[in-house]
Enzyme design. Structure first.
Site, mmCIF file in Angstrom:
data_model
loop_
_atom_site.group_PDB
_atom_site.id
_atom_site.type_symbol
_atom_site.label_atom_id
_atom_site.label_comp_id
_atom_site.label_asym_id
_atom_site.label_seq_id
_atom_site.Cartn_x
_atom_site.Cartn_y
_atom_site.Cartn_z
ATOM 1 N N ASN A 1 0.586 14.149 -1.034
ATOM 2 C CA ASN A 1 1.594 13.757 -2.021
ATOM 3 C C ASN A 1 1.429 14.652 -3.247
ATOM 4 O OD1 ASN A 1 3.248 12.542 -3.876
ATOM 5 N ND2 ASN A 1 2.058 10.639 -4.046
ATOM 6 N N LYS B 1 3.241 14.782 -5.788
ATOM 7 C CA LYS B 1 3.716 14.098 -7.003
ATOM 8 C C LYS B 1 4.616 15.011 -7.839
ATOM 9 C CE LYS B 1 -0.431 11.316 -6.997
ATOM 10 N NZ LYS B 1 -1.081 10.199 -7.634
ATOM 11 N N HIS C 1 5.639 3.694 -3.550
ATOM 12 C CA HIS C 1 4.396 4.222 -4.141
ATOM 13 C C HIS C 1 4.089 3.442 -5.415
ATOM 14 C CE1 HIS C 1 1.508 6.869 -6.062
ATOM 15 N NE2 HIS C 1 1.285 7.379 -4.873
ATOM 16 N N GLU D 1 2.991 4.242 -8.232
ATOM 17 C CA GLU D 1 3.465 4.798 -9.506
ATOM 18 C C GLU D 1 4.927 4.410 -9.739
ATOM 19 O OE1 GLU D 1 2.200 8.838 -8.802
ATOM 20 O OE2 GLU D 1 0.125 8.219 -9.096
ATOM 21 N N GLU E 1 -2.992 1.925 -0.492
ATOM 22 C CA GLU E 1 -3.468 2.716 -1.620
ATOM 23 C C GLU E 1 -3.842 1.776 -2.771
ATOM 24 O OE1 GLU E 1 -1.774 6.948 -1.553
ATOM 25 O OE2 GLU E 1 -0.230 5.683 -2.401
ATOM 26 N N GLY F 1 -5.809 8.568 -8.310
ATOM 27 C CA GLY F 1 -5.935 9.526 -9.409
ATOM 28 C C GLY F 1 -7.083 9.226 -10.362
ATOM 29 N N SER G 1 -7.786 8.832 -4.142
ATOM 30 C CA SER G 1 -8.855 9.795 -4.442
ATOM 31 C C SER G 1 -9.617 10.265 -3.202
ATOM 32 C CB SER G 1 -9.823 9.222 -5.484
ATOM 33 O OG SER G 1 -9.151 8.984 -6.701
HETATM 34 C C1 PEP Z 1 -1.411 9.116 -4.193
HETATM 35 O O1 PEP Z 1 -0.829 9.208 -5.254
HETATM 36 O O2 PEP Z 1 -0.752 8.807 -3.183
HETATM 37 C C2 PEP Z 1 -2.847 9.370 -4.145
HETATM 38 C C3 PEP Z 1 -3.527 8.896 -3.150
HETATM 39 O O3 PEP Z 1 -3.386 10.108 -5.184
HETATM 40 P P1 PEP Z 1 -4.922 10.578 -5.369
HETATM 41 O O4 PEP Z 1 -5.402 11.093 -4.039
HETATM 42 O O5 PEP Z 1 -4.867 11.637 -6.407
HETATM 43 O O6 PEP Z 1 -5.682 9.378 -5.792
#
Ligand code: PEP
Length: 250
Positions: free
Chosen positions: A9, A11, A94, A96, A166, A172, A211
């Site tokens: 992703n 982003k 997602h 976010e 997630e 993040g 992460s």
């Molecule tokens: C994401 O935004 O889907 C994600 C998993 O981000 P990160 O790996 O940076 O935590």
């Protein structure tokens, strides 16, 4: 046997130049043949990724409009336009978008349905906040996000969809759920499906995101109900993302 998927992703990152560099770097990676690899660039860079990868890596969008067809909806991109641009997947829900842009379960359901109505495969993202985890609500929160789609559209829609677990507190932040913490939630999600349709549950791919790094990927992907990963930050580095993809291979 479920085929693993590792998806990046990207982003709201990238310029035409940096995306070209990332695509070039990923094409140099030896990607495992037994893993589906996908990237989710910004809407602006979808066409560039589709032509740059030329089918070697699947391309998906990070979002779609709740209306599947073209129309008067300024600033949105219709699922049919994503399909036309060469996408095969789309993220829906997602965290976010749920938390920073106020997307409700109801809107997530409409986007999921819009995506599938044109033949895109939705990746339903679910996950709890830190406060919800600390309150012991993780499994209930995730079950409710999954149930919103099942109740509105039926369980069978997941024959052509993926789920990505997630935890919001791990996205993040550099904090990763331990393999055991992630497995517990993945197992609960699969059990939720199995109560309705055991064979579908056995086939459903559930990705872990939060992460994921090259160093943590193999252990996470080794858990029985984790079928790969949705990777944010680390997917912006071709070497790191390549290593994560290889960790999902046999
Ligand atoms: C994401 O935004 O889907 C994600 C998993 O981000 P990160 O790996 O940076 O935590």
């Amino acid at each position: 046997m479920r085929r693993p998927m590792v998806a990046g992703n990207w982003k709201m990152h990238g310029t035409c130049a940096s995306v070209a560099e990332l695509i070039g770097g990923l094409k140099q990676q030896s990607l495992p043949a037994d893993v589906d690899v996908a990237v989710f660039p910004s809407a602006l860079h979808l066409a560039q990724a589709v032509s740059g990868f030329a089918g070697a890596v699947a391309v998906g969008a990070q979002n779609c409009a709740y209306e599947p067809q073209q129309g008067a909806l300024t600033g949105e991109v219709a699922a049919i336009q994503l399909l036309d641009a060469g996408c095969s997947l789309v993220l829906v829900g997602h965290s976010e978008r749920r938390l920073l842009l106020g997307e409700s379960d109801e809107l997530v359901v409409r986007k999921f349905a819009a995506a599938q109505s044109v033949g895109l495969t939705p990746v339903l993202c679910v996950g709890e906040t830190l406060a919800q985890r600390e309150a012991g609500e993780t499994l209930a929160v995730v079950a409710e996000q999954v149930a919103a789609v099942i109740e509105a559209l039926g369980v069978k829609v997941f024959a052509n969809a993926l789920v990505a677990y997630e935890p919001v507190w791990a996205i993040g932040t550099g904090l990763t759920a331990s393999p055991e913490q992630a497995q517990q939630v993945h197992e609960a999600i699969r059990a939720q499906f199995a109560r309705l349709d055991a064979s579908l549950a056995g086939e459903l791919r559930i990705l872990y995101g939060g992460s994921v790094k090259a160093a943590s990927a193999a252990e996470l992907f080794g858990m029985p109900d984790i079928d790969g990963g949705l990777v944010g930050g680390a997917s912006l580095n071709a070497d790191d993302f390549g290593a994560i993809c290889r960790a999902a291979g046999s």
